[in-house]
Design a protein around this motif. Structure first.
Motif, short mmCIF file in Angstrom:
data_model
loop_
_atom_site.label_atom_id
_atom_site.label_comp_id
_atom_site.label_asym_id
_atom_site.label_seq_id
_atom_site.Cartn_x
_atom_site.Cartn_y
_atom_site.Cartn_z
N LEU A 147 0.89 -1.42 -0.17
CA LEU A 147 -0.03 0.07 0.01
C LEU A 147 0.78 1.30 0.03
N PRO A 148 0.35 2.30 -0.55
CA PRO A 148 1.11 3.75 -0.62
C PRO A 148 1.27 4.04 0.99
N ALA A 149 2.19 4.56 1.19
CA ALA A 149 2.50 5.21 2.47
C ALA A 149 1.36 6.15 3.14
N LYS A 150 0.93 7.00 2.32
CA LYS A 150 -0.36 7.88 2.79
C LYS A 150 -1.50 6.99 3.36
N ASP A 151 -1.52 5.78 2.83
CA ASP A 151 -2.90 5.03 3.50
C ASP A 151 -2.32 4.05 4.33
N LYS A 152 -1.25 4.13 4.99
CA LYS A 152 -0.83 3.42 5.96
C LYS A 152 -0.48 4.00 7.51
N LYS A 153 -0.55 3.27 8.44
CA LYS A 153 -0.34 3.72 9.75
C LYS A 153 0.59 2.59 10.58
N SER A 154 1.49 2.87 11.05
CA SER A 154 2.46 1.68 11.56
C SER A 154 2.59 0.50 10.73
N ASP A 155 2.72 1.01 9.39
CA ASP A 155 3.18 -0.12 8.33
C ASP A 155 1.85 -1.05 8.01
N MET A 156 0.75 -0.54 8.41
CA MET A 156 -0.50 -1.53 7.87
C MET A 156 -1.58 -0.64 7.51
#
Length: 134
Positions: A105-114
């Protein structure tokens, strides 16, 4: 000689009195700096046990979010509570699974790598069990 002995004794008493007054104050200051960083929350120790109902509810939260690890684990029954390690293992397994699933997933759609929904599910399950660290 008598004067030297009295002066030495008076000095020793004065140092002892100051050390008695200063030591507790300095000890209190040094232990209060455990979490002085701004923007952090106090870390509370995990409980030793968790209620079976809380574990089963957390398991359902994670399974509904898509965790195969949680779905494959068995609901607990016949016991009032279980060791906290059951809950921490469930959370860690689901966290690792979600991170693996969401790694592209793109980084903007993740929090704490999920993904954010997976992140929210993990934290909801942890809160349900009263677990702060896993």
């Amino acid at each position: 000689m008598n004067l030297i002995a009295r002066t030495g004794l008076a000095a020793a008493l004065a140092v002892g009195a100051v050390a008695t007054v200063v030591a507790p104050a300095s000890a209190a200051i040094s232990t209060d700096h455990a979490r002085a960083e701004s923007g952090t929350h106090a870390v509370v120790a995990n409980p030793k046990t968790i209620k079976t109902a809380a574990y089963n509810q957390a398991r359902s939260i994670l399974a509904n979010a898509g965790s195969q690890t949680a779905a494959k684990s068995h609901p607990i029954h016949g016991k009032p509570d279980v060791p906290v390690s059951y809950g921490t293992s469930l959370l860690a397994g689901s966290r690792d699974e979600f991170r693996q699933t969401d790694k592209h997933l793109p980084a903007k759609d993740k929090k704490s790598d999920m993904s954010i929904p997976h992140y929210n599910a993990i934290h909801s399950a942890a809160k349900t069990m009263g677990i702060d660290r896993w």
